[in-house]
Scaffold this motif. Structure first.
Motif, PDB file in Angstrom:
ATOM      1  N   ILE A   1       0.854  -1.179   0.000  1.00  0.00           N
ATOM      2  CA  ILE A   1       0.000   0.000   0.000  1.00  0.00           C
ATOM      3  C   ILE A   1       0.892   1.232   0.000  1.00  0.00           C
ATOM      4  CG2 ILE A   1      -1.703   1.341   1.289  1.00  0.00           C
ATOM      5  CD1 ILE A   1      -2.850  -1.254   2.353  1.00  0.00           C
ATOM      6  N   THR A   2       0.719   2.077  -1.015  1.00  0.00           N
ATOM      7  CA  THR A   2       1.446   3.337  -1.112  1.00  0.00           C
ATOM      8  C   THR A   2       0.528   4.390  -1.698  1.00  0.00           C
ATOM      9  OG1 THR A   2       2.274   2.733  -3.307  1.00  0.00           O
ATOM     10  CG2 THR A   2       3.697   2.247  -1.429  1.00  0.00           C
ATOM     11  N   ASP A   3       0.604   5.617  -1.161  1.00  0.00           N
ATOM     12  CA  ASP A   3      -0.161   6.745  -1.708  1.00  0.00           C
ATOM     13  C   ASP A   3      -1.646   6.432  -1.839  1.00  0.00           C
ATOM     14  OD1 ASP A   3       2.202   8.195  -1.936  1.00  0.00           O
ATOM     15  OD2 ASP A   3       2.587   7.421  -3.950  1.00  0.00           O
ATOM     16  N   ASN A   4      -2.213   5.824  -0.804  1.00  0.00           N
ATOM     17  CA  ASN A   4      -3.646   5.494  -0.810  1.00  0.00           C
ATOM     18  C   ASN A   4      -4.042   4.589  -1.974  1.00  0.00           C
ATOM     19  OD1 ASN A   4      -4.159   6.939   1.520  1.00  0.00           O
ATOM     20  ND2 ASN A   4      -4.600   8.829   0.421  1.00  0.00           N
ATOM     21  N   ALA A   5      -3.130   3.719  -2.374  1.00  0.00           N
ATOM     22  CA  ALA A   5      -3.411   2.740  -3.426  1.00  0.00           C
ATOM     23  C   ALA A   5      -2.793   1.408  -3.032  1.00  0.00           C
ATOM     24  CB  ALA A   5      -2.863   3.203  -4.766  1.00  0.00           C
ATOM     25  N   LEU A   6      -3.439   0.336  -3.453  1.00  0.00           N
ATOM     26  CA  LEU A   6      -2.892  -1.005  -3.262  1.00  0.00           C
ATOM     27  C   LEU A   6      -2.337  -1.475  -4.593  1.00  0.00           C
ATOM     28  CD1 LEU A   6      -2.446  -3.698  -1.751  1.00  0.00           C
ATOM     29  CD2 LEU A   6      -4.792  -4.322  -2.375  1.00  0.00           C
ATOM     30  N   THR A   7      -1.077  -1.874  -4.603  1.00  0.00           N
ATOM     31  CA  THR A   7      -0.446  -2.360  -5.821  1.00  0.00           C
ATOM     32  C   THR A   7      -0.056  -3.820  -5.651  1.00  0.00           C
ATOM     33  OG1 THR A   7       0.429  -0.165  -6.358  1.00  0.00           O
ATOM     34  CG2 THR A   7       1.457  -2.061  -7.442  1.00  0.00           C
ATOM     35  N   LEU A   8      -0.470  -4.642  -6.610  1.00  0.00           N
ATOM     36  CA  LEU A   8      -0.079  -6.048  -6.645  1.00  0.00           C
ATOM     37  C   LEU A   8       0.918  -6.228  -7.777  1.00  0.00           C
ATOM     38  CD1 LEU A   8      -3.330  -5.921  -5.842  1.00  0.00           C
ATOM     39  CD2 LEU A   8      -3.023  -8.377  -5.769  1.00  0.00           C
ATOM     40  N   THR A   9       2.090  -6.738  -7.456  1.00  0.00           N
ATOM     41  CA  THR A   9       3.130  -6.974  -8.441  1.00  0.00           C
ATOM     42  C   THR A   9       3.241  -8.474  -8.681  1.00  0.00           C
ATOM     43  OG1 THR A   9       4.344  -5.006  -7.724  1.00  0.00           O
ATOM     44  CG2 THR A   9       5.553  -6.630  -9.022  1.00  0.00           C
ATOM     45  N   ILE A  10       3.014  -8.891  -9.929  1.00  0.00           N
ATOM     46  CA  ILE A  10       3.002 -10.313 -10.282  1.00  0.00           C
ATOM     47  C   ILE A  10       4.156 -10.589 -11.239  1.00  0.00           C
ATOM     48  CG2 ILE A  10       1.600 -12.226 -11.136  1.00  0.00           C
ATOM     49  CD1 ILE A  10      -0.858 -10.393 -10.794  1.00  0.00           C
ATOM     50  N   ARG A  11       5.048 -11.489 -10.863  1.00  0.00           N
ATOM     51  CA  ARG A  11       6.145 -11.865 -11.754  1.00  0.00           C
ATOM     52  C   ARG A  11       5.586 -12.468 -13.039  1.00  0.00           C
ATOM     53  NH1 ARG A  11      11.180 -13.122  -9.419  1.00  0.00           N
ATOM     54  NH2 ARG A  11      11.647 -11.639  -7.748  1.00  0.00           N
ATOM     55  N   ASP A  12       6.243 -12.193 -14.148  1.00  0.00           N
ATOM     56  CA  ASP A  12       5.728 -12.678 -15.431  1.00  0.00           C
ATOM     57  C   ASP A  12       5.696 -14.201 -15.496  1.00  0.00           C
ATOM     58  OD1 ASP A  12       8.507 -13.103 -15.697  1.00  0.00           O
ATOM     59  OD2 ASP A  12       8.412 -12.807 -17.876  1.00  0.00           O
TER      60      ASP A  12
END
Length: 237
Positions: free
Chosen positions: A111-122
């Motif tokens: 969670i950064t800057d009031n956003a949730l980011t999901l990072t998925i490896r290719d």
């Protein structure tokens, strides 16, 4: 000049200097309000604040309605807190799915800057050089769509990223093409859920131009080849 004339002159001194002085005070007040507001308000309410300031300055009122100003601050504070709580809840749901399916090495949530980011490896989604989501990996995006439908106030940005190794195949002329197609294909799986409003979703390819690691190493390039899903509360209409 007679004494009487001097006294009359002193009694009627030019006070026009008060006008620019008052304008300076007004501008200083406006500056401090804008600086404070820009760090606490969302875009929509910041624009409303800016319009109010312009109206005040143009009309010569000099100051904003303090009651309206306090309402903006309170609303933003409550909105931000609610957003953080909801994003934390959404993150827990995704983390539970990741742990239950032993995918901690392939999916990261933050969670950064009031956003949730999901990072998925290719590697969790695609074969090398391909934009087709592997059949066994579709469940990742399906599970994500099931969770996202519980949060209709949020917009979803799906972005594709590659390393800096050039690609030139019959299907993909560049990393732009590959990253864009991967993002679109992931978004299409999300949209198979009829409960998701398509207007909430955007897909974009960044190619090799937003790395998160050093492309000089094998490990760094592996980290850069990814799909990111950013979930952020949309600006209220």
């Amino acid at each position: 000049m007679s004494k009487k004339h001097r006294e009359q002159h002193e009694e009627h001194m030019d006070e026009s200097w008060l006008v620019p002085y008052a304008d300076i005070l007004t501008l200083l007040l406006a500056l401090f309000i804008v600086l404070f507001a820009s760090s606490t308000l969302d875009n929509q309410k910041f624009n409303a604040l800016k319009e109010s300031l312009n109206a005040a300055l143009n009309s010569g009122a000099g100051i904003m309605d303090s009651r309206n100003m306090s309402e903006l601050m309170v609303d933003k504070s409550q909105l931000t807190q609610d957003t953080i709580v909801e994003l934390q809840q959404l993150k827990r749901q995704m983390d539970n799915y990741i742990q239950e399916n032993h995918m901690n090495a392939d999916i990261e949530t933050r969670i950064t800057d009031n956003a949730l980011t999901l990072t998925i490896r290719d590697r969790a989604l695609f074969d090398s050089g391909s934009a087709v989501v592997k059949p066994e990996s579709r469940n990742i995006m399906v599970a994500m769509s099931d969770i996202l439908q519980q949060y209709p106030k949020y917009e979803v940005l799906v972005s594709g990223h590659t390393d800096n190794q050039p690609i030139n195949t019959r299907e993909f002329e560049s990393n732009w093409d590959l990253s864009s197609k991967r993002a679109i294909n992931c978004m299409k799986i999300l949209l198979e859920n009829p409960s998701l409003d398509p207007r909430r979703l955007v897909a974009v390819g960044y190619g090799e131009y937003r790395p998160i690691a050093d492309n000089a190493t094998v490990e760094g390039r592996a980290q850069n080849r990814r799909v990111e899903v950013m979930i952020k509360q949309k600006i209220l209409e």
